[in-house]
Design an enzyme around this catalytic site. Structure first.
Site, PDB file in Angstrom:
ATOM      1  N   TYR A  97       0.737  -0.622  -0.351  1.00 25.06           N
ATOM      2  CA  TYR A  97      -0.138   0.202   0.042  1.00 25.06           C
ATOM      3  C   TYR A  97       0.694   1.196  -0.068  1.00 25.06           C
ATOM      4  CZ  TYR A  97      -3.657   3.123   0.868  1.00 25.06           C
ATOM      5  OH  TYR A  97      -5.061   4.227   0.707  1.00 25.06           O
TER       6      TYR A  97
ATOM      7  N   GLN B 268     -10.877  -0.568   0.858  1.00 21.93           N
ATOM      8  CA  GLN B 268     -11.396  -0.804  -0.168  1.00 21.93           C
ATOM      9  C   GLN B 268      -9.947  -1.494  -0.532  1.00 21.93           C
ATOM     10  OE1 GLN B 268     -11.738   2.483   0.172  1.00 21.93           O
ATOM     11  NE2 GLN B 268     -11.666   3.914  -1.684  1.00 21.93           N
TER      12      GLN B 268
ATOM     13  N   ASN C 156      -3.662   5.738   6.211  1.00 23.15           N
ATOM     14  CA  ASN C 156      -4.607   7.013   6.659  1.00 23.15           C
ATOM     15  C   ASN C 156      -5.173   6.022   8.123  1.00 23.15           C
ATOM     16  OD1 ASN C 156      -6.471   5.674   6.093  1.00 23.15           O
ATOM     17  ND2 ASN C 156      -6.598   7.912   4.354  1.00 23.15           N
TER      18      ASN C 156
ATOM     19  N   SER D  70       4.297  10.132  12.401  1.00 19.45           N
ATOM     20  CA  SER D  70       6.154  10.252  12.353  1.00 19.45           C
ATOM     21  C   SER D  70       6.255   9.988  13.340  1.00 19.45           C
ATOM     22  CB  SER D  70       6.469  11.005  10.972  1.00 19.45           C
ATOM     23  OG  SER D  70       5.451  10.572   9.674  1.00 19.45           O
TER      24      SER D  70
ATOM     25  N   HIS E  38       4.655  15.634   8.098  1.00 11.33           N
ATOM     26  CA  HIS E  38       4.468  14.246   7.005  1.00 11.33           C
ATOM     27  C   HIS E  38       2.586  15.160   7.433  1.00 11.33           C
ATOM     28  CE1 HIS E  38       6.947  11.963   5.283  1.00 11.33           C
ATOM     29  NE2 HIS E  38       8.065  11.691   6.411  1.00 11.33           N
TER      30      HIS E  38
ATOM     31  N   GLU F 286       0.699 -34.720  29.983  1.00 14.58           N
ATOM     32  CA  GLU F 286      -0.090 -34.047  29.718  1.00 14.58           C
ATOM     33  C   GLU F 286      -1.596 -34.474  29.495  1.00 14.58           C
ATOM     34  OE1 GLU F 286       1.415 -32.042  26.229  1.00 14.58           O
ATOM     35  OE2 GLU F 286       3.204 -30.576  27.221  1.00 14.58           O
TER      36      GLU F 286
ATOM     37  N   HIS G  42      -0.580 -38.898  21.714  1.00 18.35           N
ATOM     38  CA  HIS G  42       0.718 -38.351  21.529  1.00 18.35           C
ATOM     39  C   HIS G  42       2.121 -39.522  21.784  1.00 18.35           C
ATOM     40  CE1 HIS G  42      -0.948 -34.778  20.683  1.00 18.35           C
ATOM     41  NE2 HIS G  42      -0.382 -33.889  20.492  1.00 18.35           N
TER      42      HIS G  42
END
Length: 432
Positions: free
Chosen positions: A130, A191, A214, A237, A262, A415, A420
């Protein structure tokens, strides 16, 4: 601009208030973004076209009108004046050279019984980057996101960039061309993030999304995380300058401006042991500010979140810097390397009087996508490693299964996971 002194009894409280930034998402923005993402997920291209027309004032008959391939990007590069194309190529080469040092490689080792253990490193298949549009154009953001992805070996790079009113920036598109972006969609906002995350008939679904934006973009990245990976949710920033009082005050004032311009909520802070030097920097700020095209933004940033802070000495300045954990830290002192061991938390450290933060933004080489809002305490700059993933490799020999199986059996029973345990036990004393 706020003046603070570390000897003040309420300094810690005032510094905490200065650093406070509400990272929680605005409920109204969050709900709107949720609706946009849901719309794109269910209606695909139709929703993207609708939101692009509404938010970017860019009506389009189809997604083809918002799609740019390599030929269009090359044409944009060829339209650039020679000085711009040359600068862009030099910046790309420096960024690429730095990031090539970050490449991770696969490795393995074999134990005495023939068991092999290791790690396989592979690149992500497809990423979306982006790139902000609107208040300013950011070709540097293209380089910093696309170049490490290409160095990592990412199979396909898709870029989205808003073009409000249909105004396309050739410098941004040229940067996409030279850094290896495969396709660009001139869409932005929530979007665009949703389209990358969920995929549409026109926008391919990506595996990870990187790049700043933003509040709407940040909210969308939060929402789609888990469906895809993201780099980070970036805040405003930041620049923190630690100065010994011997740098030209005009240089420091302009360095503070470089981040303040900025955004109105960007943060610029100066730490110095000399109150007299802080006065000189304040005078430089007052004199230089009227000359800046973005002076209103700079003024709002410095007045709202900036500060000139007097400290006892550079040792204390480093301790305060670690508390602030800034995105950019300028170490404008006589012997910057001597102070590095005291600095633990910063996105990037710019060492010495000639190392302006702006060089890092464009062409020094290291990535300018950095952790903000004190996340440098635990986060790192964007890099090649963000576009690679690691897979563990395990090949147990028959002899290895005898030892490991007994260990696993004991722990699994501990456990309460019988299957297992039995899975490991069945291989004990098994024939070749």
């Amino acid at each position: 601009m706020l003046r603070l002194d570390s000897t003040q009894s309420d300094f810690t409280e005032r510094l905490t208030a200065l650093l406070a930034f509400e990272t929680a998402q605005d409920p109204a923005v969050d709900q709107a973004v949720a609706d946009i993402c849901a719309g794109v997920k269910t209606r695909g291209d139709a929703a993207v076209l609708e939101y692009t027309a509404r938010f970017d004032r860019l009506p389009a008959a189809s997604m083809a009108d918002l799609t740019l391939g390599r030929d269009a990007l090359q044409a944009a590069f060829e339209r650039l004046p020679a000085d711009l194309s040359s600068a862009l190529l030099q910046a790309e080469a420096r960024v690429r050279r730095y990031h090539e040092k970050q490449l991770m490689t696969s490795w393995s080792y074999e134990e005495d019984d023939g068991t092999l253990l290791g790690q396989q490193v592979t690149a992500i298949d497809r990423v979306g980057i982006y790139v902000p549009g609107g208040k300013a154009a950011y070709p540097s953001s293209v380089l910093m996101n696309a170049v490490p992805a290409r160095v990592a070996g990412v199979g396909e790079i898709i870029m989205v960039v808003p073009t409000p009113g249909g105004e396309r920036n050739d410098l941004v598109l040229a940067a996409a061309y030279i850094s290896g972006v495969d396709k660009v969609f001139t869409i932005g906002g929530a979007q665009a993030v949703a389209a990358l995350a969920y995929g549409t008939d026109s926008v391919p679904q990506v595996d990870k999304i990187t790049g700043p934006g933003n509040a709407w973009v940040a909210a969308a990245k939060r929402r789609v995380f888990g469906v895809v990976g993201i780099d980070m949710v970036a805040g405003p920033s930041e620049i923190l300058v630690v100065c010994d009082g011997s740098t030209d005050p005009d240089w420091i004032a302009m360095d503070l401006f470089s981040q303040a311009e900025h955004d109105e909520i960007a943060q610029a802070i100066l730490l110095c042991p000399s109150s007299e030097y802080l006065d000189r920097v304040a005078a430089s700020i007052e004199r230089l500010l009227p000359t800046m095209p973005r002076r209103d933004i700079i003024s709002a940033s410095l007045g709202g979140r900036g500060a000139l802070i007097a400290v006892r000495d550079l040792d204390e300045a480093c301790a305060i810097a670690n508390t602030i954990a800034p995105e950019h830290l300028e170490l404008s002192v006589a012997d910057p390397e001597a102070w590095l061991p005291r600095l633990r938390h910063a996105g990037a450290i710019f060492m010495g009087r000639y190392t302006s933060e702006s060089l890092g933004d464009y062409c020094a080489g290291p990535n300018h996508v950095l952790p903000t809002s004190r996340t440098a305490r635990f986060a790192s700059p964007l890099g090649v490693y963000d576009f690679q993933k690691r897979t563990s490799l395990i090949r147990v020999s028959r002899a290895g299964a005898q030892q490991l199986g007994r260990i696993a059996s004991v722990l699994a029973h501990g456990e309460g996971l019988t299957a297992h345990a039995r899975s490991a036990e069945l291989r004990l004393d098994a024939p070749d």
